[in-house]
Design a protein around this motif. Structure first.
Motif, PDB file in Angstrom:
ATOM      1  N   GLY A  43     -11.094   6.263  35.450  1.00 23.79           N
ATOM      2  CA  GLY A  43     -10.019   5.208  35.926  1.00 23.79           C
ATOM      3  C   GLY A  43     -10.526   4.286  36.847  1.00 23.79           C
ATOM      4  N   GLY A  44     -11.039   4.650  38.109  1.00 21.07           N
ATOM      5  CA  GLY A  44     -11.617   3.985  39.082  1.00 21.07           C
ATOM      6  C   GLY A  44     -10.599   3.354  40.045  1.00 21.07           C
ATOM      7  N   PHE A  45      -9.267   3.636  39.955  1.00 20.51           N
ATOM      8  CA  PHE A  45      -8.487   3.106  40.965  1.00 20.51           C
ATOM      9  C   PHE A  45      -8.809   4.019  42.381  1.00 20.51           C
ATOM     10  CE2 PHE A  45      -6.045   1.449  37.462  1.00 20.51           C
ATOM     11  CZ  PHE A  45      -5.725  -0.014  37.875  1.00 20.51           C
ATOM     12  N   SER A  46      -8.824   3.200  43.379  1.00 23.74           N
ATOM     13  CA  SER A  46      -9.152   3.645  44.818  1.00 23.74           C
ATOM     14  C   SER A  46      -7.722   3.445  45.675  1.00 23.74           C
ATOM     15  CB  SER A  46     -10.234   3.172  45.367  1.00 23.74           C
ATOM     16  OG  SER A  46     -10.102   3.653  46.691  1.00 23.74           O
ATOM     17  N   THR A  47      -7.528   4.368  46.546  1.00 24.72           N
ATOM     18  CA  THR A  47      -6.332   4.382  47.207  1.00 24.72           C
ATOM     19  C   THR A  47      -6.649   3.324  48.756  1.00 24.72           C
ATOM     20  OG1 THR A  47      -7.259   6.162  48.845  1.00 24.72           O
ATOM     21  CG2 THR A  47      -5.544   6.408  47.206  1.00 24.72           C
ATOM     22  N   LYS A  48      -8.062   2.749  48.361  1.00 25.18           N
ATOM     23  CA  LYS A  48      -8.353   1.783  49.525  1.00 25.18           C
ATOM     24  C   LYS A  48      -8.796   0.483  48.756  1.00 25.18           C
ATOM     25  CE  LYS A  48      -8.265   5.235  52.628  1.00 25.18           C
ATOM     26  NZ  LYS A  48      -6.968   5.248  53.608  1.00 25.18           N
ATOM     27  N   GLN A  49      -8.525  -0.502  49.672  1.00 20.95           N
ATOM     28  CA  GLN A  49      -8.757  -1.965  49.027  1.00 20.95           C
ATOM     29  C   GLN A  49     -10.259  -2.126  48.992  1.00 20.95           C
ATOM     30  OE1 GLN A  49      -6.919  -4.220  48.103  1.00 20.95           O
ATOM     31  NE2 GLN A  49      -8.350  -5.645  47.650  1.00 20.95           N
ATOM     32  N   ALA A  50     -11.425  -1.568  49.805  1.00 22.82           N
ATOM     33  CA  ALA A  50     -12.802  -1.820  49.573  1.00 22.82           C
ATOM     34  C   ALA A  50     -13.231  -0.408  48.744  1.00 22.82           C
ATOM     35  CB  ALA A  50     -13.366  -1.594  50.966  1.00 22.82           C
ATOM     36  N   SER A  51     -12.463   0.367  48.037  1.00 24.60           N
ATOM     37  CA  SER A  51     -12.921   1.260  47.317  1.00 24.60           C
ATOM     38  C   SER A  51     -13.756   2.109  47.727  1.00 24.60           C
ATOM     39  CB  SER A  51     -13.806   0.646  45.826  1.00 24.60           C
ATOM     40  OG  SER A  51     -13.842   1.429  44.909  1.00 24.60           O
ATOM     41  N   VAL A  52     -14.666   2.833  47.175  1.00 28.36           N
ATOM     42  CA  VAL A  52     -15.312   3.897  47.900  1.00 28.36           C
ATOM     43  C   VAL A  52     -16.135   3.803  49.160  1.00 28.36           C
ATOM     44  CG1 VAL A  52     -16.992   5.744  47.426  1.00 28.36           C
ATOM     45  CG2 VAL A  52     -15.409   5.356  45.829  1.00 28.36           C
ATOM     46  N   ALA A  53     -16.485   2.201  49.200  1.00 27.60           N
ATOM     47  CA  ALA A  53     -17.111   1.564  50.239  1.00 27.60           C
ATOM     48  C   ALA A  53     -16.599   1.717  51.348  1.00 27.60           C
ATOM     49  CB  ALA A  53     -17.611   0.156  50.016  1.00 27.60           C
ATOM     50  N   TYR A  54     -15.192   2.039  51.473  1.00 27.81           N
ATOM     51  CA  TYR A  54     -14.521   1.993  52.540  1.00 27.81           C
ATOM     52  C   TYR A  54     -14.718   3.330  53.509  1.00 27.81           C
ATOM     53  CZ  TYR A  54     -10.226   3.562  55.531  1.00 27.81           C
ATOM     54  OH  TYR A  54      -9.532   3.961  56.555  1.00 27.81           O
ATOM     55  N   TYR A  55     -15.363   4.302  52.854  1.00 35.84           N
ATOM     56  CA  TYR A  55     -15.693   5.652  53.657  1.00 35.84           C
ATOM     57  C   TYR A  55     -16.823   5.567  54.090  1.00 35.84           C
ATOM     58  CZ  TYR A  55     -11.506   7.216  51.081  1.00 35.84           C
ATOM     59  OH  TYR A  55      -9.977   7.491  50.367  1.00 35.84           O
ATOM     60  N   ASN A  56     -18.009   4.832  53.744  1.00 31.00           N
ATOM     61  CA  ASN A  56     -19.271   4.460  54.483  1.00 31.00           C
ATOM     62  C   ASN A  56     -19.820   6.017  54.431  1.00 31.00           C
ATOM     63  OD1 ASN A  56     -21.364   3.048  55.347  1.00 31.00           O
ATOM     64  ND2 ASN A  56     -20.417   3.410  57.569  1.00 31.00           N
ATOM     65  N   SER A  57     -19.639   6.780  53.280  1.00 30.02           N
ATOM     66  CA  SER A  57     -20.326   8.073  53.426  1.00 30.02           C
ATOM     67  C   SER A  57     -21.307   8.098  52.224  1.00 30.02           C
ATOM     68  CB  SER A  57     -19.523   9.154  53.166  1.00 30.02           C
ATOM     69  OG  SER A  57     -19.767  10.183  53.032  1.00 30.02           O
ATOM     70  N   PRO A  58     -22.617   8.205  52.543  1.00 30.82           N
ATOM     71  CA  PRO A  58     -23.399   8.657  51.654  1.00 30.82           C
ATOM     72  C   PRO A  58     -23.309   9.776  50.719  1.00 30.82           C
ATOM     73  CG  PRO A  58     -24.750   7.746  53.559  1.00 30.82           C
ATOM     74  CD  PRO A  58     -23.215   8.097  54.023  1.00 30.82           C
ATOM     75  N   TYR A  59     -22.868  10.869  51.349  1.00 32.86           N
ATOM     76  CA  TYR A  59     -22.300  12.115  50.888  1.00 32.86           C
ATOM     77  C   TYR A  59     -21.302  12.010  49.559  1.00 32.86           C
ATOM     78  CZ  TYR A  59     -19.936  16.589  50.039  1.00 32.86           C
ATOM     79  OH  TYR A  59     -19.277  17.568  49.618  1.00 32.86           O
ATOM     80  N   ILE A  60     -20.122  11.115  50.044  1.00 30.43           N
ATOM     81  CA  ILE A  60     -19.237  10.883  48.975  1.00 30.43           C
ATOM     82  C   ILE A  60     -19.610  10.031  48.069  1.00 30.43           C
ATOM     83  CG2 ILE A  60     -16.898   9.777  48.802  1.00 30.43           C
ATOM     84  CD1 ILE A  60     -16.112  10.523  51.516  1.00 30.43           C
ATOM     85  N   GLU A  61     -20.482   8.937  48.234  1.00 26.14           N
ATOM     86  CA  GLU A  61     -20.917   8.040  47.139  1.00 26.14           C
ATOM     87  C   GLU A  61     -21.930   8.890  46.171  1.00 26.14           C
ATOM     88  OE1 GLU A  61     -22.947   4.671  48.872  1.00 26.14           O
ATOM     89  OE2 GLU A  61     -21.572   4.272  50.206  1.00 26.14           O
ATOM     90  N   TYR A  62     -22.805   9.926  46.685  1.00 21.92           N
ATOM     91  CA  TYR A  62     -23.525  10.803  45.824  1.00 21.92           C
ATOM     92  C   TYR A  62     -22.669  11.740  45.000  1.00 21.92           C
ATOM     93  CZ  TYR A  62     -28.113   9.197  47.772  1.00 21.92           C
ATOM     94  OH  TYR A  62     -29.156   8.587  48.086  1.00 21.92           O
ATOM     95  N   VAL A  63     -21.814  12.329  45.633  1.00 19.02           N
ATOM     96  CA  VAL A  63     -20.818  13.217  44.869  1.00 19.02           C
ATOM     97  C   VAL A  63     -20.080  12.451  43.816  1.00 19.02           C
ATOM     98  CG1 VAL A  63     -18.803  14.719  45.041  1.00 19.02           C
ATOM     99  CG2 VAL A  63     -20.495  14.809  46.688  1.00 19.02           C
ATOM    100  N   ILE A  64     -19.486  11.433  44.061  1.00 15.21           N
ATOM    101  CA  ILE A  64     -18.719  10.746  42.962  1.00 15.21           C
ATOM    102  C   ILE A  64     -19.710  10.238  41.986  1.00 15.21           C
ATOM    103  CG2 ILE A  64     -17.433   8.403  42.601  1.00 15.21           C
ATOM    104  CD1 ILE A  64     -16.230   9.003  45.111  1.00 15.21           C
ATOM    105  N   SER A  65     -20.835   9.648  42.387  1.00 14.60           N
ATOM    106  CA  SER A  65     -21.914   9.385  41.336  1.00 14.60           C
ATOM    107  C   SER A  65     -22.126  10.565  40.074  1.00 14.60           C
ATOM    108  CB  SER A  65     -23.326   8.722  41.982  1.00 14.60           C
ATOM    109  OG  SER A  65     -22.944   7.851  42.873  1.00 14.60           O
ATOM    110  N   VAL A  66     -22.530  11.572  40.777  1.00 15.64           N
ATOM    111  CA  VAL A  66     -22.709  12.838  39.841  1.00 15.64           C
ATOM    112  C   VAL A  66     -21.736  13.140  39.024  1.00 15.64           C
ATOM    113  CG1 VAL A  66     -23.182  15.469  39.942  1.00 15.64           C
ATOM    114  CG2 VAL A  66     -24.499  13.802  41.514  1.00 15.64           C
ATOM    115  N   PHE A  67     -20.517  13.144  39.431  1.00 18.38           N
ATOM    116  CA  PHE A  67     -19.401  13.320  38.543  1.00 18.38           C
ATOM    117  C   PHE A  67     -18.749  12.398  37.789  1.00 18.38           C
ATOM    118  CE2 PHE A  67     -18.968  17.057  41.307  1.00 18.38           C
ATOM    119  CZ  PHE A  67     -18.267  17.692  40.756  1.00 18.38           C
ATOM    120  N   MET A  68     -19.008  10.805  38.185  1.00 17.48           N
ATOM    121  CA  MET A  68     -19.143   9.991  37.073  1.00 17.48           C
ATOM    122  C   MET A  68     -19.924  10.173  36.082  1.00 17.48           C
ATOM    123  SD  MET A  68     -18.187   6.116  39.164  1.00 17.48           S
ATOM    124  CE  MET A  68     -19.674   6.365  40.211  1.00 17.48           C
TER     125      MET A  68
END
Length: 316
Positions: A43-68
């Protein structure tokens, strides 16, 4: 019924696992649940205006990438994987094309980013991987404003938007399986020109694809192009640039989320007219329903059948 239950179980399990992993990465439980549902459901909707970039976390980006990526796979294949039928999963042609498409576009974009931006090797790879998978699966998350990237990368991302995810997934786009059949049909026709007397079949997963399936895919693509071109023409009356109009229609009909230019990851559709927004709404519905179910509503015979059935029902 049993297959549906298994698929629901897989979907639920993936979502719950992702919730836990995101919480381990520092997200609170609410954000983790919202992002997990938005990822596995593409779906892609984030709770943050900056989307996943808001968290500035390589860990979160990699985890979400795998699950996407996993969510863009045919759920029937995920069921086969759970049932330990690994060979069938590995040998699946659509999965191979999907994997190599993601790998290829990620590698090219990462190399270009490394040489044309201040990003280091790891960051260039991570940003490339996330954006490619996000657009490939029509999830629509973003960790970077790719409108700031060199323009040649916009073209590559546009191709990714067109291809989309695998058939049988929650992702949008034309679908990888259709692209495979179209490509193989083109090769077959080229071979027929060179060797007119030869007889060749379009094969997928070692089995010949029936002519009716090839024909239906060709009709689908033609219909897609007609609706796409008509939509671009209609929204052009707003006076916006071609890139904005083209990708606005592309992202709505393929259910991608962000496009390019004014509708890029840092933009939105608010500046379009009411008429254009109705065009986009139609495109989103058509894309999600695979075009023809929605087009049937506009076919005269469908209304005649409905009226006749109502007339017969009133007699009783």
């Amino acid at each position: 019924g049993i297959t549906a239950k298994w698929i629901w179980s897989i979907y639920t399990s993936l979502t719950l696992i992702l919730v836990v992993l995101l919480m381990l990465g520092g997200m609170n439980w609410f954000d983790s649940v919202c992002h997990a549902f938005a990822t596995t459901g593409t779906g892609g909707f984030s709770t943050k205006q900056a989307s996943v970039a808001y968290y500035n976390s390589p860990y979160i980006e990699y985890v979400i990438s795998v699950f996407m990526f996993i969510s863009g796979i045919n759920f029937t294949l995920l069921l086969l994987f759970v049932n330990r039928k690994f060979k069938k999963v590995i040998d699946n042609a659509e999965l191979k094309w999907y994997f190599w498409s993601v790998a290829g576009f990620t590698a090219i974009i990462a190399v270009v980013l490394y040489y044309t931006s201040p990003m280091g090797a790891e960051e260039a790879f991570r940003k490339s991987l996330f954006q490619v998978i996000s657009l490939h699966t029509s999830t629509g998350f973003a960790t970077d404003d790719y409108m700031l990237w060199t323009p040649v990368l916009w073209g590559l991302l546009t191709i990714v938007m067109v291809i989309g995810a695998c058939a049988g997934s929650t992702g949008g786009g034309i679908k990888v399986s259709r692209v495979i059949v179209l490509f193989k049909t083109m090769i077959k026709e080229l071979h027929s020109y060179i060797h007119p007397k030869s007889i060749r079949k379009v094969n997928l997963d070692g089995k010949p694809v029936e002519h009716e399936i090839v024909r239906s895919i060709n009709v689908y693509i033609v219909t897609f192009v007609i609706i796409f071109a008509s939509s671009v023409f209609m929204v052009a009356f707003d006076g916006k640039d071609l890139v904005t109009n083209f990708t606005a229609v592309l992202t709505t009909i393929n259910n991608m989320g962000p496009g390019l230019a004014e509708v890029g990851p840092a933009g939105n559709f608010s500046s379009f007219s009411v008429f254009s927004k109705f065009v986009f709404m139609f495109d989103m519905l058509a894309g999600r329903l695979e075009l023809f179910p929605l087009l049937i509503l506009f076919h005269p015979s469908a209304w005649k059948d409905l009226i006749s059935k109502r007339a017969e029902a009133r007699k009783f």
